[in-house]
Design an enzyme around this catalytic site. Structure first.
Site, mmCIF file in Angstrom:
data_model
loop_
_atom_site.group_PDB
_atom_site.id
_atom_site.type_symbol
_atom_site.label_atom_id
_atom_site.label_comp_id
_atom_site.label_asym_id
_atom_site.label_seq_id
_atom_site.Cartn_x
_atom_site.Cartn_y
_atom_site.Cartn_z
ATOM 1 C CD GLU A 42 -2.479 1.946 0.299
ATOM 2 O OE1 GLU A 42 -2.214 2.937 -0.198
ATOM 3 O OE2 GLU A 42 -3.009 0.826 -0.313
ATOM 4 C CB SER A 48 -9.212 -1.763 6.158
ATOM 5 O OG SER A 48 -8.549 -2.330 4.769
ATOM 6 C CB CYS A 52 -18.003 6.663 0.957
ATOM 7 S SG CYS A 52 -17.692 5.872 -0.496
ATOM 8 C CB VAL A 89 3.455 -2.582 -7.431
ATOM 9 C CG1 VAL A 89 3.939 -3.379 -8.548
ATOM 10 C CG2 VAL A 89 3.384 -3.324 -6.419
ATOM 11 C CG ASN A 316 -15.915 -3.988 1.259
ATOM 12 O OD1 ASN A 316 -15.106 -4.009 1.752
ATOM 13 N ND2 ASN A 316 -15.738 -2.915 1.393
ATOM 14 N NE ARG A 453 -51.911 1.619 -9.307
ATOM 15 C CZ ARG A 453 -52.841 2.159 -8.371
ATOM 16 N NH1 ARG A 453 -51.915 2.965 -7.227
ATOM 17 N NH2 ARG A 453 -54.619 2.543 -8.997
#
Length: 463
Positions: A42, A48, A52, A89, A316, A453
């Site tokens: 990371e 984690s 949002c 990475v 997730n 409807r």
């Protein structure tokens, strides 16, 4: 590759947020450290967490940053996951089964081999190449680090004028956050109305509500530059015909899949730039490489086409599916219907399925209906107005999409439509749904069923 390590396999995960760490955690539940070694990279400081929730942290509704963190790095490591923070990475060697990683702080590089690989690199914010875009006082809000940087700027800045560029979910939510912090807020939006995920007639309702809160809306406006003062800090946002003074600028233009690493390795990308996977979230054409989260494209169950929908709910679920498959189980991710909710102060905004332009693009013939109703029985105290728009396919009557704008109790009603879309229901079938009723919660006919409807009647008329 695993000969030197005995029978134990190594799983390498790139990305430490929702999809990546969900995959790692699920794989660990199924296989212990003696069977599966897990290494996760990371590049940031956190794992984690809820991106949002950042606008609500900035606004002060969420008082502390750490409340947005679902699981800390220490908690992951306690479960025998070798989590390496501040490590990016930089290269995938698919032929030799290894990744090159660089320590962000020291610059040191090393190779790590893998037997199974998970790519969960997320998305990157769209940042136009315009003058002043990198000036002090200009902020994106993609990560917790971004949120902290914005709060630090607000603490140092004496001026009280904020310009939000973009009027999608993040733009609207950040406009609300800045209003709550006492700023004069201008939103500069290139579209006809805010919330391009809605049809313009429904977006107009959001526009009116935002202006009612004191937010200045500037629609149909293209940003040409961010102007700076003598101190180098941002001082205004320029469009083709105006300048909008700003002490702080927040970017809410949207995101694109972060797939440069995958593209350089020759992995397959879709029309929207996201990685392409099968239903098990395995990258197409690769036996031991999976991908999930904001860096992938997913199947739209309504249109039958691939879409890029960067949401934590999907990420997730992707991670759970990947972890099950990597850990020796079996799981699939069937696709999405495009459900999302947001709010600006007390106005709730929700959509699922297709907009009119989506239906046109895939060649569907459809009818639309719009109904006005209330969140509760009309005679019950605090019943608030709600607008529901519904799209249905001509001849079949299949539900295609729903948009809802209203006050308390409006947003989560979209879940009724999301279930109906997933089940492939017609609007006529929806009218028979046995929904809960009591005057404090709904009229006798729920607003979504009123729209169904009306749509069913329209379809019968065209038939």
């Amino acid at each position: 590759m695993n000969g030197a390590r005995g029978a134990r396999e190594r799983l390498v995960v790139i990305g430490g947020d929702a999809a990546g760490m969900s995959a790692a955690s699920q794989a660990r539940r199924l296989k212990g450290p003696d069977e599966l070694e897990i290494v996760a990279f990371e590049r940031g400081h956190f794992t984690s967490y809820s991106a949002c929730g950042i606008p609500y942290w900035v606004s002060g509704d969420v008082p502390e940053r750490d409340r947005l963190i679902a699981r800390t790095p220490e908690e992951h490591r306690a479960r025998d996951i070798d989590l390496r923070l501040r490590t990016e990475v930089t290269e995938l060697d698919l032929d030799r089964g290894r990744v090159r990683a660089r320590d962000v702080d020291s610059g040191a590089e090393s190779w790590t081999s893998y037997d199974k690989l998970v790519i969960a690199t997320g998305a990157q914010p769209i940042r136009p190449d315009l003058p002043g875009m990198d000036a002090p006082g200009v902020h994106g809000v993609q990560t917790l680090d971004d949120g902290q940087a914005l709060l630090d700027t607000l603490a140092r800045t004496s001026g009280r004028r904020a310009v939000v560029v973009g009027a999608g979910y993040i733009g609207v939510e950040m406009a609300e956050a800045m209003i709550k912090r006492g700023y004069e807020v201008t939103v500069v939006n290139r579209g006809r109305e805010p919330m391009a995920t809605l049809d313009p007639d429904m977006g107009r309702l959001v526009h009116e509500a935002m202006e009612g809160l004191g937010i200045t809306m500037v629609n149909d406006a293209e940003v040409t530059a961010l102007l700076t003062g003598d101190d180098g800090r941002v001082r205004a946002v320029a469009t083709e015909d105006a300048e909008h003074p700003a002490d702080v600028v927040v970017l809410g233009i949207g995101v694109r899949p972060e797939t440069a690493l995958a593209q350089a390795a020759g992995l397959p990308l879709g029309e929207h730039g996201g990685l392409l996977t099968d239903r098990s979230m395995r990258v197409r054409g690769q036996e031991e490489v999976w991908a999930g989260g904001d860096c992938v494209e997913v199947l739209d169950l309504v249109s039958g086409q691939q879409r890029h929908i960067p949401l934590g709910t999907h990420a997730n679920k992707h991670g759970q599916v990947i972890g099950a498959n990597v850990g020796g189980g079996y799981a699939t991710f069937p696709g999405v219907v495009g459900t999302a909710v947001s709010k600006v102060c007390d106005l709730e905004i929700a959509r699922t399925g297709l907009r009119e332009k989506d239906a046109h693009r895939v060649g569907l013939r459809f009818e639309t209906v719009t109904v006005e109703s209330t969140s509760r029985a009309g005679y019950y105290p605090d019943a608030s107005p709600m607008t529901v728009k519904m799209l249905a396919e001509v001849r079949t009557g299949r539900l295609l999409g729903v948009q809802i704008v209203g006050r308390e109790g409006a947003g989560k009603r979209v879940d009724i439509a999301a279930v109906a879309l997933t089940a492939g229901m017609t609007v006529d079938q929806m009218t028979a749904l046995d929904l809960g009723y009591a005057p404090p919660f709904s009229p006798v006919w729920d607003p979504v069923l009123v729209a169904a409807r009306k749509a069913a009647g329209r379809i019968r008329g065209t038939g």
